[in-house]
Design a protein around this motif. Structure first.
Motif, mmCIF file in Angstrom:
data_model
loop_
_atom_site.group_PDB
_atom_site.id
_atom_site.type_symbol
_atom_site.label_atom_id
_atom_site.label_comp_id
_atom_site.label_asym_id
_atom_site.label_seq_id
_atom_site.Cartn_x
_atom_site.Cartn_y
_atom_site.Cartn_z
ATOM 1 N N SER A 103 0.840 -1.193 0.000
ATOM 2 C CA SER A 103 0.000 0.000 0.000
ATOM 3 C C SER A 103 0.877 1.247 0.000
ATOM 4 N N ILE A 104 0.286 2.357 -0.380
ATOM 5 C CA ILE A 104 0.923 3.671 -0.310
ATOM 6 C C ILE A 104 0.053 4.525 0.601
ATOM 7 N N VAL A 105 0.634 5.031 1.677
ATOM 8 C CA VAL A 105 -0.127 5.757 2.684
ATOM 9 C C VAL A 105 0.413 7.178 2.806
ATOM 10 N N ALA A 106 -0.463 8.164 2.702
ATOM 11 C CA ALA A 106 -0.083 9.564 2.892
ATOM 12 C C ALA A 106 -0.650 10.057 4.210
ATOM 13 N N SER A 107 0.121 10.830 4.958
ATOM 14 C CA SER A 107 -0.334 11.344 6.248
ATOM 15 C C SER A 107 0.219 12.738 6.494
ATOM 16 N N ILE A 108 -0.399 13.424 7.446
ATOM 17 C CA ILE A 108 0.008 14.776 7.809
ATOM 18 C C ILE A 108 0.966 14.697 9.002
ATOM 19 N N GLU A 109 2.083 15.404 8.886
ATOM 20 C CA GLU A 109 2.996 15.509 10.025
ATOM 21 C C GLU A 109 2.787 16.819 10.766
ATOM 22 N N ASP A 110 2.582 17.892 10.022
ATOM 23 C CA ASP A 110 2.422 19.205 10.645
ATOM 24 C C ASP A 110 1.393 20.008 9.833
ATOM 25 N N THR A 111 0.351 20.479 10.492
ATOM 26 C CA THR A 111 -0.703 21.235 9.798
ATOM 27 C C THR A 111 -0.527 22.744 9.919
ATOM 28 N N THR A 112 0.541 23.196 10.559
ATOM 29 C CA THR A 112 0.741 24.627 10.789
ATOM 30 C C THR A 112 0.753 25.387 9.470
ATOM 31 N N ASN A 113 -0.026 26.452 9.394
ATOM 32 C CA ASN A 113 -0.147 27.242 8.175
ATOM 33 C C ASN A 113 1.209 27.764 7.709
ATOM 34 N N THR A 114 1.503 27.565 6.418
ATOM 35 C CA THR A 114 2.740 27.968 5.718
ATOM 36 C C THR A 114 3.961 27.119 6.077
ATOM 37 N N SER A 115 3.825 26.192 7.015
ATOM 38 C CA SER A 115 4.957 25.300 7.320
ATOM 39 C C SER A 115 4.483 23.848 7.384
ATOM 40 N N GLU A 116 3.503 23.518 6.536
ATOM 41 C CA GLU A 116 2.939 22.166 6.525
ATOM 42 C C GLU A 116 3.994 21.124 6.110
#
Length: 209
Positions: free
Chosen positions: A6-19
């Motif tokens: 599988s290929i899994v995408a995830s968020i590490e940091d949601t901070t605006n302009t430094s995602e």
């Protein structure tokens, strides 16, 4: 049903302009699906969940973990490794620039073991002048807690650090130089060619030894 890959995408940091994002390429091994290649923001890890460098490979098994193989059917050099260092995209090299270093690292026996660079192989520019370039190779090892250059190879000079013992094997008859035209100097004396025999020495004894 079983997920084999599988290929899994995830968020590490949601901070605006430094995602920051993470992409995992996962495969099944012995029935377990796990990440084999992780791209974490700017770094890539192979069997590494938190890659610390542009390419970070981790393995728990002893032995070879990186193999580069060349199958060209000729006498040319193959499976080469090129370490290229430049000052910017097209910046000129300068005298005394350190080009690349191969680092051999391990832990010490502190109560909280620390990472120590026990040895390195370092390449430098000695003379960057166009047409008369000179390079240098330095072999460094830890000596009493300090990484020290023990052998330096220049274009025309081989230098051992003061206090380094120079041993040629452990058996009798070891030679420094094999031809009479080769020179050897001691105590700051001018190097000289091996002397030829003036005359043979003969001894006789009527008794005793």
């Amino acid at each position: 049903a079983h997920d084999y890959a599988s290929i899994v995408a995830s968020i590490e940091d949601t901070t605006n302009t430094s995602e920051d994002g993470i992409l995992d390429i996962m495969t099944s091994a012995a029935g377990t699906l796990a990440s084999r290649i992780r791209i974490q923001n700017t770094n890539v890890g192979i069997n590494e969940a938190s890659p610390q460098n542009l390419l970070h490979i981790t393995d728990s098994q002893a032995g070879v973990i990186l193999e580069i193989q060349c199958t060209a059917n000729n006498a040319s050099s193959g499976a080469d490794i090129l370490l290229s260092r430049a000052r910017g995209a097209s910046g000129a090299g300068q005298d005394s620039d350190t080009l690349s270093t191969i680092i051999f690292e391990g832990k010490n026996d502190s109560a909280t073991p620390q990472e120590v660079s026990y040895a390195t192989i370092e390449a430098k520019i000695i003379d960057a002048s166009d047409g008369t370039e000179d390079g240098q190779l330095n072999l460094k090892v830890q000596e009493d807690g300090t990484l020290t250059t023990q052998l330096s190879i220049d274009a025309s000079l081989l230098t051992f650090t003061d206090g380094v013992n120079f041993t040629l094997g452990s058996s009798g008859g070891t030679k420094i130089g094999t031809a009479t035209s080769q020179k050897l100097a001691f105590f700051n004396a001018t190097p000289v060619v091996q002397q030829s025999a003036i005359a043979n020495i003969t001894t006789t004894a009527s008794s005793g030894t």
